[in-house]
Design an enzyme around this catalytic site. Structure first.
Site, short mmCIF file in Angstrom:
data_model
loop_
_atom_site.label_atom_id
_atom_site.label_comp_id
_atom_site.label_asym_id
_atom_site.label_seq_id
_atom_site.Cartn_x
_atom_site.Cartn_y
_atom_site.Cartn_z
N ARG A 24 0.84 -1.19 0.00
CA ARG A 24 0.00 0.00 0.00
C ARG A 24 0.87 1.25 0.00
NH1 ARG A 24 -1.75 0.57 4.46
NH2 ARG A 24 -1.15 -1.40 5.43
N TYR A 59 -1.72 -3.25 -6.88
CA TYR A 59 -1.47 -3.98 -5.63
C TYR A 59 -2.74 -4.08 -4.78
CZ TYR A 59 -0.41 -5.11 -0.89
OH TYR A 59 -0.47 -5.72 0.34
N LYS A 69 -9.71 -2.54 2.18
CA LYS A 69 -9.36 -1.44 3.07
C LYS A 69 -10.15 -0.17 2.72
CE LYS A 69 -6.85 -3.93 5.54
NZ LYS A 69 -5.49 -4.28 5.53
N HIS A 77 -9.88 -2.82 12.10
CA HIS A 77 -8.83 -3.66 11.48
C HIS A 77 -8.52 -4.80 12.46
CE1 HIS A 77 -4.49 -3.71 9.62
NE2 HIS A 77 -5.28 -4.57 9.03
N SER A 99 -0.67 -4.02 10.23
CA SER A 99 -0.39 -4.89 9.09
C SER A 99 0.87 -5.73 9.33
CB SER A 99 -0.20 -4.04 7.84
OG SER A 99 -1.36 -3.26 7.63
N CYS A 101 1.48 -8.01 11.48
CA CYS A 101 1.86 -8.20 12.88
C CYS A 101 1.16 -9.39 13.52
CB CYS A 101 1.59 -6.95 13.68
SG CYS A 101 2.73 -5.61 13.25
N ASP A 107 -8.84 -10.05 9.19
CA ASP A 107 -8.39 -8.68 8.89
C ASP A 107 -9.38 -7.58 9.28
OD1 ASP A 107 -6.14 -7.26 7.74
OD2 ASP A 107 -7.43 -6.70 6.09
N ARG A 122 1.83 -12.09 -1.28
CA ARG A 122 0.55 -12.47 -0.65
C ARG A 122 -0.14 -13.58 -1.42
NH1 ARG A 122 -1.61 -8.98 3.79
NH2 ARG A 122 0.11 -7.54 4.15
#
Ligand code: GTP
Ligand code: SPV
Ligand code: MN
Length: 598
Positions: free
Chosen positions: A73, A201, A210, A230, A252, A254, A281, A379
């Site tokens: 991002r 992306y 998002k 989130h 993100s 983590c 998420d 990903r």
């Protein structure tokens, strides 16, 4: 005029208008059928957008490579476009709607020439649930279409719903020239509109994720008195069949995905726990008539980090990505399967790296740095139903009741392994003061600490001062608010090694958290909150020295006082808008720390 499969005037007018702007060769409506999906896959293979992977070992799986400057991002190119700058807040990049449209329009102008414009009607949340939100994404990327088909409910049923509701988020995406200098991710909450251009992306282009489910949804949620967060959502089933649900916000990369589907460690197995994954998420939560907080996951897929995913760190995910999965920026092996750093099995002795270059182990670049096979933010996109731990309540319109909310960051120091807040208000302070070290999921210097309140800094679609106020207000709407905790799996020793084994072992901490929710154990009162007595954490089968555990559970007064300086600076940015309750909590913590250990 085209023959559109809808009679909704709003939708028809908007598609026509965007068609005029972007000038595609033709328009294709996504109906959600298997047949259409297969056609798109075939077209992608011909165009080179996707590479079909080994049909026996990875059925229905594909590999995609992005351009090299389009791998995560781009927060500096992401804007909240409200009429007033104040409404976007110091936490967002802001542009006025007029200026933003003016800037983006020329980039969109004719950008789809010679391409197809796909119209994807999608529902975040089960179609027709009063909790769900509908969007329509227009895109010239087949990769986006195929990803959206995994991540959301798409197609005919959603079109019918639009006819009933007459409302949807207008999402426009064009990869245009994939030029980072002409890349913009624009949100217009006041127009219920998203414009994204120049990227391919995930987080920039799967606009239901998002952009809609966090930035636009958080804006709407405040007005409608619910929460868009989130957070992962998971169920922990006890041997008697009772399932308790928790929601956890980590920034993100983590550990949300890992935690959401953990497999109980050997030592705790005999207790008979079972984990159910609801989401990894995003969590949409509302207060129900019983006075508790209920959560749904608006997504139907995972868009997860590949590196580090293996049968030990995440066996459920390894199962989930064996079929019907799209891999992005991983290494291609000679047998048409894939690999990444930290994958199962041996390191392949050759392959094609994420940039499309021949690769072998220990290959170095011009600067002498080891070349990675997969990008650190490589990903996979996989359907949740592929996951062996997928919750049976995924499609329930009602969601699941939340017993605990957990915040967590990636911190080498300061934050102990776990602590519990004193109250909802104190919990909001704990979330608002979260810090974390940057990862590969965002552009920036990896490792640097930044404040990331509720893991929402990049995703809150409005002024965070108002967001904190909203959190405080939500607490008042609940007769039975969840307890709020903070965890840190990433504390290190003096050699920089993780003190806590993490991954499946994190269940030991969740167990303590649930025991606290059910008033089963006492805790130690410290200035920052309640900490576990070491003997209340079940260590069966885990070899961790007493000294390590002590370190993990230590509240370092000086580190915390230093931390408060950063918090002060962060809070000050919000000037008079910051709720006074947070300054009260700040001062109270300062006082408690000053007295502590003296
Ligand atoms: P986004 O999809 O970006 O929102 O991220 P996420 O929060 O779902 O992150 P994910 O679960 O994919 O975590 C990715 C990284 O965290 C990987 O490098 C993992 O190895 C690491 N990780 C996850 N859990 C743990 C843990 O308990 N301990 C340690 N040390 N690392 C962990
Ligand atoms: C994150 O970065 O938090 C993600 C991946 O979950 S993305 O969808 O790209 O934002
Ligand atoms: Mn995320």
């Amino acid at each position: 005029m085209e023959n559109f499969p809808t009679t909704n005037k709003k939708l028809i007018d908007w598609v026509n208008k965007m068609n005029k702007l972007c000038g595609p060769e033709r328009i294709v409506w996504i109906d959600g059928s298997e047949e259409q999906k297969l056609t798109l896959e075939k077209e992608c293979v011909v165009s080179g957008e996707l590479l079909r992977l080994n049909k026996d070992k990875l059925p229905g799986c594909f590999l995609h490579r992005t351009t090299q400057d389009d791998v995560s991002r781009t927060e500096h190119l992401t804007f909240i476009c409200t009429k007033k700058k104040r409404d976007a807040g110091p936490n967002n990049n802001w542009m006025s709607p007029d200026k933003a449209y003016r800037k983006a329009r020329p980039i969109f102008k004719g950008a789809m020439a010679g391409r197809t414009m796909y119209v994807i009607p999608f529902s975040m949340g089960p179609v027709g649930s009063p909790f769900s939100k509908i969007g329509v994404e227009l895109t010239d990327s087949r990769y986006v279409v195929l990803n959206m088909l995994i991540m959301a409910h798409c197609g005919e049923a959603v079109l019918r719903q639009i006819e009933k509701e007459d409302d949807f988020t207008k999402c426009l995406h064009s990869k245009a020239q994939l030029d980072i200098n002409k890349r913009l991710i624009l949100h217009f909450p006041e127009d219920n509109t998203i414009w994204s251009v120049g990227s391919g992306y995930g987080g920039n282009v799967l606009l239901g994720k998002k952009c809609l489910s966090l930035r636009i949804a958080s804006y709407v949620a405040r007005k409608e008195k619910w929460m868009a967060e989130h957070m992962l959502i998971m169920g922990i089933e006890e041997p008697n069949g009772h399932v308790e649900y928790i929601a956890a916000a980590f920034p993100s990369a983590c550990g949300k995905t890992n935690l959401a589907m953990l497999v109980p460690p050997e030592g705790l197995k005999q207790k008979g726990y079972r984990i159910w994954t609801v989401g990894d998420d995003i969590s949409w939560m509302r207060v129900d008539s019983d006075g508790s907080l209920w959560a749904v996951n608006p997504e139907t897929g995972f868009f997860g980090v590949a590196p580090g995913t293996n049968s030990k760190s995440n066996p459920n995910m390894v199962e989930a990505i064996k079929g019907n999965t799209i891999y992005t920026n991983v290494l291609l092996k000679p047998d048409n399967t894939v690999w990444w750093e930290g994958a199962d099995g041996e390191v392949p002795n050759q392959g094609i790296d994420w940039k499309g270059n021949p690769w072998k182990p220990n290959l170095k670049d011009m600067q002498g740095m080891i070349i990675k096979g997969a990008h650190a933010n490589a990903r996979f996109t996989a359907p949740i139903v592929n996951c062996p731990s997928a919750s049976f309540r995924l499609e329930q319109h009602h969601g699941v009741p939340i017993s605990a909310i957990i915040f967590g960051g990636r911190r080498e120091h300061v934050a102990p392994l776990v602590y519990e807040s004193f109250s909802w208000q104190h919990g909001v302070f704990v979330g608002a003061t979260m810090g974390s070290e940057l990862t590969a999921a965002q552009v920036g210097k990896i490792g640097q600490v930044r404040r990331d309140p509720m893991a929402m800094l990049p995703f809150c679609g409005y002024n965070m001062a108002d967001y904190f106020k909203h959190w405080l207000n939500m607490g008042k709407l609940m007769a039975k608010p969840p307890k709020i905790f903070h965890v840190n799996w990433f504390k290190t020793d003096e050699h920089g090694k993780f003190l806590w084994p993490g991954f499946c072992e994190n269940l030991r901490i969740l167990e303590w958290i649930l025991d606290r929710c059910n008033n089963k154990v006492n805790a130690m009162e410290t200035p920052i909150g309640y900490l576990p007595y070491p003997f209340d954490i079940d260590m069966t089968g885990l070899s961790l020295t007493e000294a390590a555990l002590e370190k993990l559970l230590k509240v370092e007064r000086l580190e915390w006082l230093e931390e408060l300086k950063g918090v002060n600076k962060f809070f000050s940015d919000f000037k008079k808008d910051l709720p006074k309750e947070l300054w009260e909590e700040y001062k109270a913590l300062m006082e408690r720390l000053k007295k502590y250990g003296k």
